[in-house]
Design a protein around this motif. Sequence first.
Motif, PDB file in Angstrom:
ATOM      1  N   ASP A  54       2.414  -3.277   9.379  1.00  0.00           N
ATOM      2  CA  ASP A  54       3.172  -2.023   9.329  1.00  0.00           C
ATOM      3  C   ASP A  54       4.632  -2.368   9.624  1.00  0.00           C
ATOM      4  O   ASP A  54       4.998  -2.644  10.772  1.00  0.00           O
ATOM      5  CB  ASP A  54       2.644  -1.032  10.366  1.00  0.00           C
ATOM      6  N   LEU A  83       0.238  -5.750   2.524  1.00  0.00           N
ATOM      7  CA  LEU A  83      -0.893  -6.662   2.585  1.00  0.00           C
ATOM      8  C   LEU A  83      -0.410  -8.039   2.152  1.00  0.00           C
ATOM      9  O   LEU A  83       0.128  -8.191   1.048  1.00  0.00           O
ATOM     10  CB  LEU A  83      -2.028  -6.176   1.687  1.00  0.00           C
ATOM     11  N   LEU A  98     -10.875  -1.342   2.548  1.00  0.00           N
ATOM     12  CA  LEU A  98     -10.000  -1.148   3.690  1.00  0.00           C
ATOM     13  C   LEU A  98     -10.526  -0.114   4.669  1.00  0.00           C
ATOM     14  O   LEU A  98     -10.029  -0.025   5.794  1.00  0.00           O
ATOM     15  CB  LEU A  98      -8.605  -0.737   3.216  1.00  0.00           C
ATOM     16  N   THR A 143       2.253   0.332   4.294  1.00  0.00           N
ATOM     17  CA  THR A 143       2.031  -0.982   4.894  1.00  0.00           C
ATOM     18  C   THR A 143       2.040  -2.056   3.820  1.00  0.00           C
ATOM     19  O   THR A 143       2.037  -1.772   2.618  1.00  0.00           O
ATOM     20  CB  THR A 143       0.704  -1.014   5.657  1.00  0.00           C
ATOM     21  N   ASP A 175      -3.379  -4.014  -4.475  1.00  0.00           N
ATOM     22  CA  ASP A 175      -3.922  -2.850  -3.771  1.00  0.00           C
ATOM     23  C   ASP A 175      -4.484  -1.878  -4.804  1.00  0.00           C
ATOM     24  O   ASP A 175      -3.834  -1.572  -5.817  1.00  0.00           O
ATOM     25  CB  ASP A 175      -2.821  -2.182  -2.952  1.00  0.00           C
ATOM     26  N   ARG A 229       0.863  -1.191   0.000  1.00  0.00           N
ATOM     27  CA  ARG A 229       0.000   0.000   0.000  1.00  0.00           C
ATOM     28  C   ARG A 229       0.897   1.239   0.000  1.00  0.00           C
ATOM     29  O   ARG A 229       1.539   1.563   1.002  1.00  0.00           O
ATOM     30  CB  ARG A 229      -0.910   0.020   1.224  1.00  0.00           C
ATOM     31  N   GLU A 281      -2.546  -7.356   7.246  1.00  0.00           N
ATOM     32  CA  GLU A 281      -1.879  -6.082   6.948  1.00  0.00           C
ATOM     33  C   GLU A 281      -0.830  -5.820   8.018  1.00  0.00           C
ATOM     34  O   GLU A 281      -1.123  -5.845   9.225  1.00  0.00           O
ATOM     35  CB  GLU A 281      -2.880  -4.929   6.901  1.00  0.00           C
TER      36      GLU A 281
END
Length: 1342
Positions: free
Chosen positions: A45, A34, A97, A32, A76, A27, A43
């Motif tokens: 970070d 996925l 999301l 982040t 995404d 993303r 997901e």
Amino acid sequence: MRNLKLLHSLHCSGWQGLGKPQCLTVRTETGTVLVGSDLGITELDPHTEQVLRKVSLVEEAFLPEDGTGCIVGIEDLPDQESVCVAIAAGDVLLYNLNSNQLECVGSVDSGLTGMSWSPDQELLVLTTGQETIIMMTKDFDPVTEVGIHQDDFGEGKFITVGWGKKETQFHGTEGKEAARRKPAEIQPAFPWDDRRSRVTWREDGQLFAISAICPVTGSRKLRIWNKECVLQSTSESVNGLEQALCWKPSGNLIASIQRKLNKHNVVFFERNGLLHGEFSLPFDKDQVKVNEILWNSDSTVLAVWLKDLRSADERIKDVQQSTYVQLWTVENYHWYLKQTLHFGCDQTGQIVSLKWDPESPFRLHVLCSGWLYLSFNWHWTTDRSTGEDSSDLANVAVIDGDKVLVTPFRQTVVPPPMCAYQLQLPCAVNQVIFSSDPQRSNDIAVLTADSQISVYQAGDGGNQESAAKIGAIGGSGSKIRITTPKLVKTYRIKFEEGVTESLNPLKLRMITWVKENTFLALCQGPRTSQSVVCQLVTSSEEFQEEEIRIRSPVTVDGHVINLCHSQKTHTVALELSSGQILRYHWGLCISNQTPTGSSEPCVKQWKSTTGCLIQFPQPCIETALCTVDGEEMVLGLTERSRFFINDLEIASNTTSFVVCDEFLLFTTHSHICRCLNLRTTSLKALSHLTSSDYQPNDETVRRVERGSRIVTVVPQDTKLLLQMPRGNLEVVHHRALVLAQVRKYLDRLKYKEAFECMRKLRINLNLIHDHNPKVFLENLENFVKQVDSINYINLFLTELKEEDVTKTMYPHLPSSSTSAPEIGTKVNTVCDALRTTMERINPHKYSLSILTCHVRKRNPELETALQKVHELRADPPSDPEAVGAEEALKYLLFLVDVNELYDYAVGTYDFDLVMMVAEKSQKDPKEYLPFLNSLKKMETNYQRYSIDKYLKRYKKALSHLSKCGPQHFTELLNFIKDQQMYSEALKLFPVNSQEYKDISVAYGEYLSEKQYYEQAGLIFARSGECEKALGAFLLCNSWQQAFCMVAQLHYTKDKVVSMARSVAGRLMEQRRYSEAALVLEQYAKDYEEAITSLLEGAAWEESLRLIYKYNRADILETNLKPSILEAHSNHMSFLDTQKTLFIRHKSRLAVVREIKEKELEGFLDEEVADGPDSDLYSEASSLRSASGMGSKYSHSNSRISARSSKNRRKAERKRHSLKEGSLLEDVALLEALREIIWTVDKLTDEVHRLLKVLVLFGYDILASELQHSLEDALRVVEKSIPDIWQTDLKKAAACPVLGPDSTANSITASFQQPKNGGIPQQDEIFVPPKLNKNVQWKLNIL
């Protein structure tokens, strides 16, 4: 010649998702990741190592609970704030999301084998289990469905024109058998092929390619489709084609993998399906398989994901094979393996997904099966040696797989992909480190993929060292001897207990060799948001494979993305991803480092001398340390070409930079290379680089080829290595480096080195003297002995000129401590001093250079040079190094034109010398022999006169002719008249001689012809010619001298009176009334006429004196009073007229200005306000003094230039006409008003004299009236001056064509007006006049 430098890496292992990971997407908005797994979506970070969300796909029955499900694609979709997931069972899911809603947007009964979105995410391509293609829009509306396997080639099918058969065509070295050979049988796909279809898009989204298993042959075949899903072309049958497929973003090449009999290749297809290029992977046959191949977003790096086909130990069963990631780049048509990442054979370290970041071109995302996420950020760097003395070889190292290609540019320049020598390592290389020790800057350390560091020591390893192999040059047949380093030790990095290196390849990054046994390195800290700076210290145990231990780790909050070290100060600077700069303190490890009060290393914020924290405005990808204004500062270059020094931006278009010794060099997108001397350049000067344009003679600037980047600079030399975009190298000698090196040579009195450098690089040789004239003149003997070449000394002399090149061609900021010779004396001073030095050392050896000294003087001493040649002929020297007269004369003829030299030889009056020069010239003897023979027959003085006259040396000729006696005086007088040399001739004879008198008479007549009558009269009078003097004085009205001559001539009284009246008449014509009255009174004895003349000239007081002197009171009533009353009347009338005219002109000027202001506003409103360039016009346009109708007159006025000067002046007067509506009426009004003011102001003295005589005779009322009238006129004028001459009048009226005060309007008007005109040439018209207030003209009694 660049390598990939790992700026930053992330290692996330402390997190857990759903099931087993299978694929990932990034993303870009949030940073982040996925991850798709067999149970759902997770997901992560990476910066905080936190799982932000888990979306189970089992609950909705999209995936089975037993973990057998498979996600074949995840993407995404930022525009839809969703993620799209394709499941092998056939469902296409869309998860929002924001709202966390999961939706099935489509389903395929036959299942899905792949999903691929177009780069703009407008189209979606799905490959199904029935070997079909489904194309959908971004809203999941079906566009079409076609089968993958088509019998047709496609729309781009080749056309055969039928030119010959295959059997008759040329087949090269294969011979005719190639025509009869049957095509090779296509082998089916390999067993390890996953048999899934692969889809890849071209960057513009117009085409996509699919690699699929052909049902007929069982092998893979490539097909290219357009965005309407229409087949364009089909690839040729390629044996051994594998599953990996990727379209190069910038270009028409499609990368794939082909396995041949003896090698494993990366091959490239064109869009028409034909093969176009390849390179081999460094693996044996059937050793690895390629899972995926990916291009980064800017097409500069190709990532290859590989996996072993068999384990390292085949005896052990059920052992996972190792996985690798290789990064390849291409330059000069050669593919380099730049980075190799070994992930080992651990189950948790097996790669399941690999993806380049869509926005950051050099960021690679890796997902492993044990929920291990890795991120690597690379960028380009040039690995070069950092020494600053002449022992440094300017080495540059290039990584190519398990080889390091090294070229020492001080010794040779080898273009890539070749090199001077190469170092062979046991496995792939990831980093090359040069020693920072100034004495060992040529030593090399190499970090390999198996976490070992091999240290090579500079020296002559020769060809016996197996690890070093001679490259393009330096072998036995080469004139250049290349010294190769030898392998000293190989060290294994010992990590902490429990740390598995295979799970985190490239754990250590930015390794820097700071001391002989110490390295600095960076690694990730305990948390992903931290970094650790650690020291790598080698052990001292005596065995082959030693260890490097990690010591003194210092944890830093933040991501350290750069580390730079100064070998002079041992300072280490760290840069965080935020741009903040930190200073690494060694503690007590290095003695010359500023102590921190602690024995342990630490990191502190970098502060300037003023105490301010230093932070780059943007993160920089390349940093370096330098010293400016005595303060150590950090240089930084961003990815967007912004160049900083500390927090100050000095350039915004920089492409590369390097700091070498005292110089900072950087290239820009403007295709220039700047070289700044940091010792002489202040921080303030650096801050002005962005706004200042370089000057024509600016030595710091050099134009370079477009796209050039700096490779390295050879220390203590002038060579700068640049690499072009296509990969080839170019060696330039930057003018700043050259001049700095030359100045060093000159300061060290190394004249030979300086001369050879300047001669080779075309530097003006005047710099040898101008750099420090005093030192050079004091060391001339040293200069001559060092250069020791007559040709070089002559070359230096011939280039000498009066210009000081340190101020013109090569300006240098630090001024010399000694002043240069006076202007006009430099060449003479150097020539004389050098000639004296050479005569003292060896006059015979340097005879040609001595002759050059005579010839090169400002006034060439050709006679002296010829005399020296004559001496050589008359008395040949016995010195073996001496030159003969013939050679000397031949050289002299080379320096001087033969005709000029012949004339100088004649001027010596030496006929032997003349004959010697004439014989060497191309002159015909019939031309010069009769001339020389005739001269030999003449008397000596007359002979020399004839020679000087022939050579046009008239002054010498005059002197020699004056010595020839009275019989040649007539010839002398004619010669004087012809050459107009009267003054010179008079100096040659006594004043009382007859010759002096005759020459004076001739001189006076000459002056009379030139109308210099007064000077002629003086000459005549001095020579006793009173009659001629009287006539000359009368012609110039010098009446005093004239009456002096009359007295000497003893004229009669009547004749004197007659001449006096004649003289007085001419004086009165010239309005010299007082002088005329004096002549009439004293010489004509006519006081009445004298009084009349005085009254006519308004000399009232002098006329009264004569009236009372001669007791003629009657004249008061008959002449004086009527004259003063008439003068009063005239003055009153004149003042009234001037005042009225002044007021009328002033009023009209105001009207004209108002009209032109309105015309200007209308012009701007109509033509400018709505135009695209309206911002170029200002309201205060300088067109104020020229009407908008100027173009109407341009055609007629253009004819003026062709007229005579008289007509041109007449036309100029016409153009400044007071006629209403004329083009320059306002200028004409200014002229008229200025003239009135001057006229009135000049009346004060004359009115003052008139007021006194009016009061004397009782005309008080008339006197008061006149005084008040003039006073009122002056008051009106003085009050009006500020209104007429406004402060901005001159600026507005000047109409500059160009400049900072110009506008588009003024420029247009300036070109429309005539070349000479538009405004008067006298600028004083636009300057307000000043009244003379110092004259006390008024009478207080009135």
